[in-house]
Design an enzyme around this catalytic site. Structure first.
Site, short mmCIF file in Angstrom:
data_model
loop_
_atom_site.label_atom_id
_atom_site.label_comp_id
_atom_site.label_asym_id
_atom_site.label_seq_id
_atom_site.Cartn_x
_atom_site.Cartn_y
_atom_site.Cartn_z
N ASP A 1 42.94 38.70 42.99
CA ASP A 1 43.48 37.67 42.11
C ASP A 1 44.99 37.57 42.37
OD1 ASP A 1 44.51 39.91 41.00
OD2 ASP A 1 43.48 39.74 39.08
N SER A 2 45.64 36.64 41.70
CA SER A 2 47.05 36.40 42.02
C SER A 2 47.98 37.36 41.29
CB SER A 2 47.41 34.98 41.60
OG SER A 2 47.31 34.89 40.18
N GLY A 3 47.48 38.02 40.28
CA GLY A 3 48.33 38.90 39.49
C GLY A 3 48.86 38.23 38.24
N GLY A 4 48.83 36.90 38.22
CA GLY A 4 49.41 36.17 37.09
C GLY A 4 48.67 36.40 35.78
N PHE A 5 47.36 36.40 35.87
CA PHE A 5 46.55 36.52 34.66
C PHE A 5 46.81 37.85 33.96
CE2 PHE A 5 42.60 37.73 32.47
CZ PHE A 5 42.51 36.68 31.58
N CYS B 1 17.88 52.04 41.10
CA CYS B 1 19.20 52.61 41.39
C CYS B 1 19.11 54.13 41.36
CB CYS B 1 20.24 52.08 40.40
SG CYS B 1 20.28 52.95 38.83
N CYS C 1 18.61 55.63 37.83
CA CYS C 1 17.28 55.50 37.23
C CYS C 1 16.23 56.33 37.95
CB CYS C 1 16.86 54.03 37.19
SG CYS C 1 17.83 53.10 36.00
N GLY D 1 40.89 29.43 33.68
CA GLY D 1 41.28 29.07 32.33
C GLY D 1 40.13 28.98 31.35
N HIS E 1 24.28 52.10 37.60
CA HIS E 1 23.15 51.31 37.11
C HIS E 1 23.59 49.89 36.74
CE1 HIS E 1 19.69 49.91 34.94
NE2 HIS E 1 20.54 49.50 34.02
N GLN F 1 42.63 23.98 36.73
CA GLN F 1 43.06 24.22 35.35
C GLN F 1 42.85 22.95 34.54
OE1 GLN F 1 43.63 26.91 33.90
NE2 GLN F 1 44.16 28.43 35.47
N ASP G 1 32.99 36.91 38.64
CA ASP G 1 33.49 38.27 38.53
C ASP G 1 33.71 38.56 37.06
OD1 ASP G 1 36.07 36.63 38.31
OD2 ASP G 1 36.71 38.65 37.77
N ASP H 1 48.48 30.81 39.41
CA ASP H 1 48.33 29.61 38.59
C ASP H 1 49.04 29.81 37.26
OD1 ASP H 1 46.54 31.59 37.89
OD2 ASP H 1 44.95 30.22 37.28
ZN LIG Z 1 19.26 51.72 37.17
#
Ligand SMILES: [Zn+2]
Ligand SMILES: Cc1ncc(COP(=O)(O)O)c(C=O)c1O
Length: 931
Positions: A625-629, A839, A842, A749, A867, A722, A799, A679
């Site tokens: 990411d840009s770091g701004g958030f 996984c 589990c 946003g 998991h 935005q 994400d 942004d």
């Molecule tokens: Zn699992």
């Protein structure tokens, strides 16, 4: 040689092979000798008396090796890979040791039975229809067999088809001679089919009609249908069609879904030759290329090409083995046995009587690598080919000539065939690389195939450097030549006739000339144009009801299947999970936070170790990411001006400024495959003029970011739409961003406290505005329901810290929501978190155990995080598979019913899905975009 000596020599041979493999790179890839070289070195007659082993082996190194072309060499990029791996070599060694000839079941039962089983395994891995497998039910007519080459598979199929058709014709024309009937038969293939089809037709004495492929070098149904109609009018009888999946020259794919019904209607046997590409179908993301396989009568692929198995191992399946064997059964008394009725006798499945125990090596390979290991091998080759493609495309002197989907890239220097011929012959003569040519649409192209079993990025970079250096040298020579003979290619002097020869020039004039001629070359060599990004995005399937789609996004470090969820790592690590575990979960891309990484370890250190991939030992893709958030959300004191985001360092209290330029500088040092613009983020609960200001500023900052971006050839910069919750501003923002040349778009946003009703409407609007052929990344979204709905709304990437953060608080994600493992009720619950989850957590740990350690022991954080990430990735995989299968709407229903068993679906989700033609409440309503 006695046993004792064999023991010793055997060990020495293994050592010799290992030494050969490990030092292969130091040899010339192809030999530089003339035909007949060996005659001079080896005696005319065979030795009368046995010789010492040492002498024999010494001749291997001095006489044989100088004449070997090293197919396993890291610089060998010709033809297709020649399968090779240690387990496979051991399999052949054992087969030789056993030394059995397994022509019938009785001749060596294990030899036959293992072959049938391994062919069923591989058939299932590839995803062949059940009828091709021999186990499927007690009386399956299908099954697989190993032949020694794809050519043999094609020949055997054609012979069987011929026998079948003549038998049919005999019923109608009982008194016509076989030879007369034979003269009526006609087979079909495309111009791109391997020459072995022509050879088979020649051997079988049947006509073959070679058809033109389309623009994409794919044989189409209409072309076949037209040819069949014409031939029938002439009284001919179509009996055999050979389609290719993965052609030899450029790995193009015939359109089986179209050809299949045509062949079926014509009553012709449809053989599918997938000698190379068929191996890739063990990866789910490539199965779409087999569409129409249900029409095939027979199918072959060569694990000895692309599945780490040594020659000879060509696997072939038929739907009806009796149709195959009727062409080949002869049954003398000395070959009959008492189990003939129950067992398979492979001698009836092909031409030779004798057969080696070849199934052993394939069995060893599949068991030793596992399906996953083999998939990873295929994917690595495909990724490296994509990487090579990007390098070619970034150089304006070159063009890519095929649709790169597997491990082959066809390319050429823009210009005459002669130039390309010269380039290839110079490169091959140097012994630095080995490639072969092909002809595509009548033009000479160079084939670059990823061949070495453990091919690496550095091999691709090396190869490209060799090619590009030779091209530079050649093009320089050419321009000087051209210059000295005809005219200037230079822009300023375009039409100026150049009459003098170089030989007549003064040195100063020559230098002047060189400069003039080289100038345009260097210009071509400069930074790639902004339209060329190190990202390709290929839509594989589009949902017919919703806006969901399934695509392949190729980035420099890995191929990503979308829709994708990207787990979030902070200081270059995902809290509670290590990169190896993420790889095992088949995570293809993860997120890093620029703000945190910029502080620690800092851009200088990252730059000095070649970026975050190297620093954290993560070989796959990264997005930063840009770091701004982070600043706006973490720091109360942030102040935003046109220049950037001003804030007090939480580390030492000093005043700092994050500008668009600085954000990109840090992100360039981190080296992520996708980087984000800085942004102007406004909380989604704010409204009024501030939102409009932020929207316009975001575009201005994008331009500053694009200008500051130093690594466009290896990093993709995404802008961020935005405009808050105002449809007009969102539309304007998307419009402004789309005017810039970028590889993909983010929607920002949102998911910051606004009502869900507004949230989905903004997502719906944004995906309507943004192009469908570029990835759309919805930032900060990761709840399961949100993911399903937003996939339906047309988003490709997501994400969120939620799944990993909630794991740290002891919450595990399941289809019905979340389990808070800290609750007492789990204290005696000895089930895994999710019985259906595969996984590593589990498979081993119970809820009761996790209850005891959750939030107390750090290991619990790791276990639950693994998991939760597995859950997110599986959810996305299920979404993708249902889109591919055309069952996404059913998937949504199942998902929502499991998540909300009382049918108390959130109103926003119901509305959002209804906007894309999915009605959760009234399911009888046809889910149809036009209704
Ligand atoms: Zn699992
Ligand atoms: C599509 C295709 N079919 C057939 C063949 C011939 O294979 P084999 O050498 O196993 O006969 C090749 C070889 O490259 C091929 O690419």
């Amino acid at each position: 040689m006695d046993s004792e000596e064999f023991r010793q020599r055997g060990r020495e041979m293994v050592d010799y092979i290992i030494e050969y493999m490990e030092t292969l790179g130091e040899r010339r890839v192809t030999p530089s000798i003339e035909p007949g070289y060996l005659r001079e070195l080896i005696p005319k007659n065979a030795p009368n008396k046995g010789e010492k082993w040492k002498e024999i082996m010494s001749d291997v190194e001095t006489k044989i090796m100088p004449g070997v072309a090293h197919w396993q060499h890291p610089r060998f990029h010709a033809y297709f890979p020649s399968g090779n791996s240690f387990p496979s070599i051991l399999g052949d060694m054992l087969s030789d040791g056993i030394g059995a000839i397994g022509f019938s079941w009785a001749a060596s039962p294990a030899c036959t039975e293992l072959e049938t089983i391994v062919l069923d395994w591989l058939g299932q891995m590839i995803g062949l229809p059940q009828e091709f497998l021999s186990f499927s039910d007690g009386n399956s007519k299908g099954g697989g067999v190993m032949q020694s080459s794809a050519s043999e598979c094609v020949l055997v199929s054609l012979l069987a088809a011929r026998a079948q058709k003549i038998k049919e014709l005999k019923v109608v024309h009982p008194f016509t001679e076989d030879g007369v009937l034979l003269s009526k038969l006609v087979a079909y293939c495309s111009r791109e089919a391997h020459s072995c089809v022509e050879k088979a037709a020649m051997i079988a004495f049947t006509k073959l009609r070679i058809l033109e492929a389309d623009e994409d070098l794919s044989l189409r149904g209409a072309t076949l249908a037209k040819a069949i109609e014409e031939d029938r009018a002439l009284g001919l009888v179509p009996f055999f069609v050979s389609a290719t999946l993965g052609t030899t020259s450029c790995v193009s794919f015939d359109n089986l879904a179209e050809i299949g019904p045509v062949a079926k209607e014509a009553g012709a046997w449809l053989h599918v030759d997938a000698a190379y590409a068929g191996n890739a179908f063990i990866c789910p993301e490539f199965k779409y290329l087999m569409e129409g396989i249900e029409y095939a009568t027979s199918f072959n692929t060569n694990p000895n090409k692309w599945l780490l198995t040594n020659f000879d191992c060509s696997t072939m399946w038929v739907k009806d083995r009796f149709k195959l064997t009727q062409a080949m059964v002869v049954d003398p008394l000395y070959l009959q046995h008492s189990h003939s009725d129950k067992a398979i006798d492979y001698r009836h499945w092909g031409i030779p009587l004798s057969r080696r125990f070849r199934a052993l090596k394939l069995w060893f390979v599949i068991r030793n690598y596992g399906v996953e290991g083999l998939q990873n091998y295929i994917r690595q080759h495909c990724r490296l080919a994509k990487r090579f493609e990007l390098l070619v495309k970034a150089d304006e002197r070159f063009e890519v000539c095929n649709n790169v989907r597997m491990g082959l890239v066809c390319f050429r220097v823009k210009g005459e065939d002669q130039l390309n011929r010269k380039l290839l012959s110079k490169i091959n003569a140097s012994g630095k690389l080995h490639m072969v040519p092909a002809c595509i649409h009548g033009r000479f192209v160079i084939r670059f195939c990823v061949c070495a079993q453990d091919a690496k990025d550095s091999d691709i970079e090396y190869a490209w450097k060799v090619i590009s250096d030779f091209a530079t040298e050649l093009l320089d020579d050419e321009s000087v030549d051209e210059k000295s003979q005809i005219k200037l290619t230079n822009e300023e002097a375009n039409d100026e006739e150049f009459v003098q020869h170089v030989g007549n020039l003064e040195i100063s004039e020559l230098i002047d000339l060189m400069e003039k001629v080289q100038f345009p070359m260097q210009k071509n060599h400069s930074k790639p144009a902004m339209s060329r990004h190190p990202l390709t995005f290929q839509v594989l399937a589009q949902c017919k009801t919703t806006k969901a789609k399934c695509s392949l996004m190729t980035l420099p470090h890995h191929v990503v299947e979308t829709p994708v969820f990207m787990p979030v790592g902070t200081q270059g690590s995902l809290k509670g999970i290590i990169p190896e575990q993420l790889e095992q979960l088949n995570c293809q891309i993860m997120l890093g936070n620029t703000y945190h990484l910029g502080n620690r370890p800092g851009p200088d250190l990252l730059e000095s170790c070649g970026g975050l991939h190297n620093f954290m030992g993560w070989p796959r893709n990264l997005l930063t990411d840009s770091g701004g958030f982070q600043m706006v959300s973490l720091l109360d004191l942030a102040e935003i001006t046109e220049e950037g985001v001003k804030f007090k360092s939480p580390y030492d209290g000093s005043e700092c400024l994050l500008t668009p330029e600085r954000s990109i500088e840090i992100q360039n040092a981190i080296g992520a495959d996708i980087i984000m613009q800085l942004d102007d983020v406004v909380s989604s609960t704010v409204s009024g003029p501030r939102v409009e200001e932020a929207m316009h500023r975001t575009t201005r900052w994008l331009d500053r970011c694009l200008k500051a971006h130093k690594r466009p050839e290896s990093q993709n910069l995404f802008p961020i739409v935005q405009g808050g919750l105002d449809p007009k501003l969102r539309t304007e923002s998307a419009k402004q961003l789309m005017e810039r040349e970028v590889a993909g778009f983010a929607v920002g946003g949102l998911s910051g406290g606004e009502g869900k009703d507004q949230f989905w409407r903004m997502v719906h609007l944004s995906t309507d505005l943004l192009p469908n052929d570029k990835p759309r990344y919805l930032m900060g979204v990761g709840f399961a329901t949100d993911l399903v709905v937003c996939c339906a709304l047309g988003c490709d990437m997501f994400d969120c810290v939620f799944p990993t953060r909630t794991a740290r608080f002891g919450c595990a994600l399941v289809d019905s929501g979340q389990l808070n493992l800290k609750l007492k009720l789990f204290g005696q619950d000895f089930r895994p978190i999710d019985e259906k989850c595969d996984c590593s957590t589990c498979r081993r740990y119970t809820r009761a155990y996790l209850h005891t350690v959750a939030t107390i022991e750090t290991v619990a954080c790791n276990l639950i995080t693994v998991h939760n990430v597995a859950y997110q990735l599986r959810l996305m995989r299920n979404i993708r598979e249902s889109i591919m299968n055309g069952t996404f709407v059913e998937f949504i229903f199942n998902f929502m019913d499991t998540m909300y068993p009382k049918k108390d679906f959130p109103v926003w989700a119901t509305d959002a899905l209804r906007a894309v033609n999915v009605d959760l409440i009234d399911r009888t309503k046809e889910q149809n975009p036009d209704s």
